[in-house]
Write a protein that holds these residues in place. Sequence first.
Motif, PDB file in Angstrom:
ATOM      1  N   TYR A  79       0.970  -1.203  -0.176  1.00 48.98           N
ATOM      2  CA  TYR A  79      -0.076  -0.067   0.020  1.00 48.98           C
ATOM      3  C   TYR A  79       0.861   1.195   0.038  1.00 48.98           C
ATOM      4  O   TYR A  79       1.994   1.203   0.378  1.00 48.98           O
ATOM      5  CB  TYR A  79      -0.987   0.012   1.544  1.00 48.98           C
ATOM      6  CG  TYR A  79      -1.981  -0.611   1.397  1.00 48.98           C
ATOM      7  CD1 TYR A  79      -3.211  -0.851   0.519  1.00 48.98           C
ATOM      8  CD2 TYR A  79      -1.817  -2.005   2.373  1.00 48.98           C
ATOM      9  CE1 TYR A  79      -4.251  -1.554   0.764  1.00 48.98           C
ATOM     10  CE2 TYR A  79      -3.049  -2.677   2.364  1.00 48.98           C
ATOM     11  CZ  TYR A  79      -3.998  -2.581   1.702  1.00 48.98           C
ATOM     12  OH  TYR A  79      -5.150  -3.717   2.027  1.00 48.98           O
ATOM     13  N   THR A  86      -4.124   4.242  -4.090  1.00 46.02           N
ATOM     14  CA  THR A  86      -2.855   3.512  -3.614  1.00 46.02           C
ATOM     15  C   THR A  86      -3.011   3.208  -2.063  1.00 46.02           C
ATOM     16  O   THR A  86      -2.578   2.417  -1.641  1.00 46.02           O
ATOM     17  CB  THR A  86      -1.561   4.150  -3.764  1.00 46.02           C
ATOM     18  OG1 THR A  86      -1.451   5.565  -3.105  1.00 46.02           O
ATOM     19  CG2 THR A  86      -1.514   4.654  -5.324  1.00 46.02           C
ATOM     20  N   ILE A  90      -4.690  -2.770  -2.509  1.00 46.52           N
ATOM     21  CA  ILE A  90      -3.577  -3.309  -2.231  1.00 46.52           C
ATOM     22  C   ILE A  90      -2.858  -3.804  -3.708  1.00 46.52           C
ATOM     23  O   ILE A  90      -3.596  -4.275  -4.649  1.00 46.52           O
ATOM     24  CB  ILE A  90      -3.458  -4.791  -1.394  1.00 46.52           C
ATOM     25  CG1 ILE A  90      -2.036  -5.170  -0.724  1.00 46.52           C
ATOM     26  CG2 ILE A  90      -4.245  -5.761  -1.841  1.00 46.52           C
ATOM     27  CD1 ILE A  90      -2.142  -6.126   0.258  1.00 46.52           C
ATOM     28  N   TRP A 172      -4.531   0.166   6.856  1.00 49.98           N
ATOM     29  CA  TRP A 172      -4.819   0.209   5.659  1.00 49.98           C
ATOM     30  C   TRP A 172      -5.825  -0.408   4.996  1.00 49.98           C
ATOM     31  O   TRP A 172      -6.509   0.049   4.293  1.00 49.98           O
ATOM     32  CB  TRP A 172      -3.546  -0.491   4.689  1.00 49.98           C
ATOM     33  CG  TRP A 172      -2.045   0.324   4.990  1.00 49.98           C
ATOM     34  CD1 TRP A 172      -1.175   0.029   6.136  1.00 49.98           C
ATOM     35  CD2 TRP A 172      -1.609   1.377   4.547  1.00 49.98           C
ATOM     36  NE1 TRP A 172      -0.345   0.955   6.095  1.00 49.98           N
ATOM     37  CE2 TRP A 172      -0.352   1.629   4.930  1.00 49.98           C
ATOM     38  CE3 TRP A 172      -2.013   2.302   3.326  1.00 49.98           C
ATOM     39  CZ2 TRP A 172       0.366   2.676   4.619  1.00 49.98           C
ATOM     40  CZ3 TRP A 172      -0.936   3.249   2.926  1.00 49.98           C
ATOM     41  CH2 TRP A 172       0.181   3.529   3.487  1.00 49.98           C
TER      42      TRP A 172
END
Length: 438
Positions: A79, A86, A90, A172
Amino acid sequence: MNKNLLYFLLAITLVASCRKNDDNAFNKSPDERLNETLTAYQKALTGSSYGWNANLITGDGGSYRFYFSFNDSNRVLMYSDFDSTTATVIKESSYRLKALQQPSLIFDTYSYIHILSDPDASVNNGTYGSGLKSDFEFRVDTVTTDSISLTGRFNGSKLSLRKAAQGDRAVWANGQVTNGVVNFKNYWKFLLYFRRLTYSGTQYELQFDTTIKKVTVSWISGTRTNSVTRGYYFWANGIYFSDPVVNGSVSIPGFSINSFSSGSQIMNVTVNGAAAIISGFSSPINPDVKDAANRWWTFGAASDYYWICFDGFHSNGVDDAYNLKSIKNDSAKFYFLLYKPNTNGVDAFFTIYRDTLDNSLDVESGSWVTMNITTSTGESKFNEYQIRSAWPATGPGDLTRKQMFQSSGYYFVQTSSITYDQVSIADAKVWATWYWLF
């Protein structure tokens, strides 16, 4: 026995002994030792159970956050906080460890880390030919049990990997980094130009340079004005600094963004678990404002080229507030405002049109100008010395001319290596952005 012969035999014995010790020290070939090193580095890369948190500092000093997970098949998942895509999606690509002049980590298929070094400036808003001065090939500097430090082979960017904790990848995957990227867009919705974080009884002015991801933080402590510059990256619903901003016993690592009200013009944030706010102000704290106007003028005066403003004045949240881009003359349309400082006489302030048929440029209207700068404050005023080409009596051109020469003057704020903002002192909801593109 001859004494010299004894010395000779003793020397041979010593040499033989040294040779035997050397053979023990280097009982493997250089290739074998190098392969062992590469194997050890491969084991280190793939040995982090939860992957790696990574910070990349570009050759320009910009900070970018990555997450990497390497496997033994030379594949890597990643990431990046470069943008909302982005940070959300992933990416899988390939990598390899190779002996170049020394052991190096190479990301060998195009991935998020390549975006920063892409020479096409339209990809990363960097410079054509060099991008953001980053790398995708790194020499390995140090490897410890929980960190790896690397240096870019071409631009000298610094990549630091630290073993991730169990929940870091979820930051993330659950969209918290994406939230930081998206929520930060609200920061640019403040109507007043100057913005300050109010935390623990102190106001901290924030000035972001998004081209290289740096932020300048300025505050007043007693009679002293302080100013520091940090890299920044997106993490856990907000903005975090490459190093904390320290004011006495107060340390500010960054802030998470909770909400923004366009009505009250308040952004609610959290710093160190405590509630804080960001709001707009009409005047600056950063002492660089005192020098910026003179720097802007002097830089332009030293060149044969000129400053360019594409959008005219921004006002009350609206770009091109006076609608300069709507005006045209036959096949020629407004292209930009030009300002050329001149050491040998008066300055030039012109509106430039571009002919849509042959792309030629021409001065449509404009004035010869003098610029007066108060060096103690950085306040600047433009005075119309003489009209060079007649301005329109009404409409966008007339409004732009009146704004440029309004009597209260302007602050200048350097926002990047090639841009300055000209901010109205009378109304900090009004400003223009000047570019140096030569």
